[in-house]
Design an enzyme around this catalytic site. Structure first.
Site, PDB file in Angstrom:
ATOM      1  N   ASP A   1       0.823  -1.214   0.000  1.00 51.91           N
ATOM      2  CA  ASP A   1       0.000   0.000   0.000  1.00 51.91           C
ATOM      3  C   ASP A   1       0.854   1.260   0.000  1.00 51.91           C
ATOM      4  O   ASP A   1       2.044   1.223   0.321  1.00 51.91           O
ATOM      5  CB  ASP A   1      -0.929   0.012   1.221  1.00 51.91           C
ATOM      6  CG  ASP A   1      -0.170   0.075   2.546  1.00 51.91           C
ATOM      7  OD1 ASP A   1       0.821  -0.672   2.696  1.00 51.91           O
ATOM      8  OD2 ASP A   1      -0.551   0.879   3.415  1.00 51.91           O
TER       9      ASP A   1
ATOM     10  N   GLU B   1       0.143  -1.261   5.615  1.00 52.47           N
ATOM     11  CA  GLU B   1       1.233  -0.880   6.507  1.00 52.47           C
ATOM     12  C   GLU B   1       1.153   0.589   6.860  1.00 52.47           C
ATOM     13  O   GLU B   1       1.392   0.994   7.996  1.00 52.47           O
ATOM     14  CB  GLU B   1       2.589  -1.183   5.841  1.00 52.47           C
ATOM     15  CG  GLU B   1       3.783  -1.082   6.783  1.00 52.47           C
ATOM     16  CD  GLU B   1       4.403   0.306   6.886  1.00 52.47           C
ATOM     17  OE1 GLU B   1       5.267   0.506   7.749  1.00 52.47           O
ATOM     18  OE2 GLU B   1       4.018   1.211   6.129  1.00 52.47           O
TER      19      GLU B   1
END
Ligand code: ZN
Length: 408
Positions: free
Chosen positions: A80, A175
């Site tokens: 991400d 994350e």
């Protein structure tokens, strides 16, 4: 390892922006688009046990090619990108043979990036950089890490003569919103030890990070017509300001660095009746971290004594801890990484992180997991860039690390 740039450019074009404060996991479904792509590529490369689970984690394995007893080593990066800056419609610009001058990122908007403002650019004179067009982030955090791990995997799978133990590969969602380790399947992953590849400039190795907590405050005020409020109004905003004033003035991010911790007021909103303040509390030292939390608690209790029980509600929650104590018993992980770098003429720089990593939380889940450089700079913003030669070198370093495990 010629196609790391193509690989990186392919990954950054997939929008994988995560979103804060979501119930759902992953926070955005679109992160799985990159997961599917990586799963297909890993399968095509010949990796084993390739899977993406319902949470969007991608796992794969390269089986050991020796009967020697070697610990299974994992490599992890996140898919991400940060919600702090737009992550879709990315137009990467390649600057070949950087000349040390101001980089023109976008002819239309006139956006530039200069070494006066970002002096570390000068390190890359003569090398090739990838920047944004100044309207989005780049996503080198952490698609550079993804590309490096994929390139390492390809190299190992096409060079079976390199002796190695089991290699485990993991790509995580979310994350950037602090949840990358939430549903990480440590057991299924199968590694004894691992590295996250999610740091900055070439050479960085990190195994000390903050202890972290969040403090969410709700202040219940009492609103009365200001003309007749004497002795009765409790202005939630003013109580909030009083709270901030009781915290140590210099212990905030703008006044601290290195191993110094802080209270950071992230946002504040409200009116006379209700005010909300969100802090994060950080310190490398566990005892000082506990003291900071205790101070926040005692400030709240003082205000409740002064203004009445229940005036200030505090929700104090630990987020993650310093992985140092979990890595120290496995200090060889750091030595292997340092030696791998030195063997490729890269000067290792071990430094404390003023933040956290997936690896910090994984270390507390039983998977010791220091962090390695991924090669980028200026994460989470429009000036993010990565050096192509750094990415190539880091893929080489990962291969050297794998070799070192077999040679121990
Ligand atoms: Zn990252």
């Amino acid at each position: 390892m010629s196609n790391i740039t193509d690989r990186f450019l392919r990954y950054v074009l997939v929008d994988t922006e995560s979103m804060s404060d979501q119930e759902a996991f992953p926070s955005t479904e679109k992160q799985k688009n990159l997961g599917i792509m990586l799963k297909e590529e890993l399968t095509a490369l010949g990796a084993q046990d390739v899977r993406m689970d319902d949470y969007g984690y991608v796992y794969a394995r390269i089986p050991a090619n020796t009967t020697k007893k070697i610990p299974a080593v994992g490599f992890i990066s996140h898919m991400d990108t940060s919600p702090d800056c737009p992550g879709n419609g990315i137009h990467p610009q390649i600057i070949r043979n950087y000349d040390g001058k101001t980089i023109r990122m976008n002819a239309k908007t006139g956006e530039t990036m200069s070494p006066e403002r970002f002096p570390e650019l000068l390190r890359y004179m003569g090398q090739d950089l990838i920047t944004t067009d100044g309207t989005t982030l780049l996503g080198a955090d952490d698609k550079a890490g993804v590309a490096e791990i994929m390139t390492m995997a390809e190299y190992l799978l096409t060079h079976p003569e390199i002796e190695h133990g089991t290699i485990c590969i993991g790509f995580t969602p979310d994350e950037e919103v602090g949840r990358g380790a939430d549903f990480f399947d440590v057991e299924g992953f199968g590694a004894d030890v691992a590295y996250t590849v999610d740091g900055g400039a070439l050479g960085e190795i990190e195994y000390e990070n903050f202890n972290a907590a969040s403090a969410k405050l709700h202040i219940n005020g009492v609103n009365i017509h200001p003309g007749s409020a004497r002795g009765q109004m409790k202005n939630a905003l003013l109580i909030g300001m009083e709270l901030q004033q009781m915290l140590p003035m210099f212990q905030n991010p703008a006044c601290t660095d290195g191993y110094e911790g802080f209270f950071h007021l992230n946002n504040m909103s409200g009116d006379v009746e209700n005010a909300y303040m969100n802090y994060i509390i950080r310190d490398h030292d566990r005892a000082k971290f506990e003291e900071k939390k205790a101070l926040m608690t005692s400030v709240v209790s003082y205000l409740n004594t002064k203004y009445g029980e229940g005036t200030v509600e505090l929700n104090l929650k630990d987020s993650y801890y310093n992985m140092r104590e979990k890595i120290e018993p496995h200090k060889y992980l750091i030595e292997i990484a340092e030696n791998a770098m030195k063997s490729l003429d890269v000067e290792p720089v071990v430094c404390p992180i003023r933040g956290g990593t997936d690896g910090a939380r994984l270390s507390y889940k039983g998977l010791p997991c220091p962090n390695l450089c991924a090669g980028g700079h200026n994460f989470h913003g429009r000036y993010e860039y990565v050096c192509i030669q750094s990415m190539e070198k880091i893929a080489d370093i990962l291969v050297e690390i794998v070799k070192a495990f077999a040679e121990r």
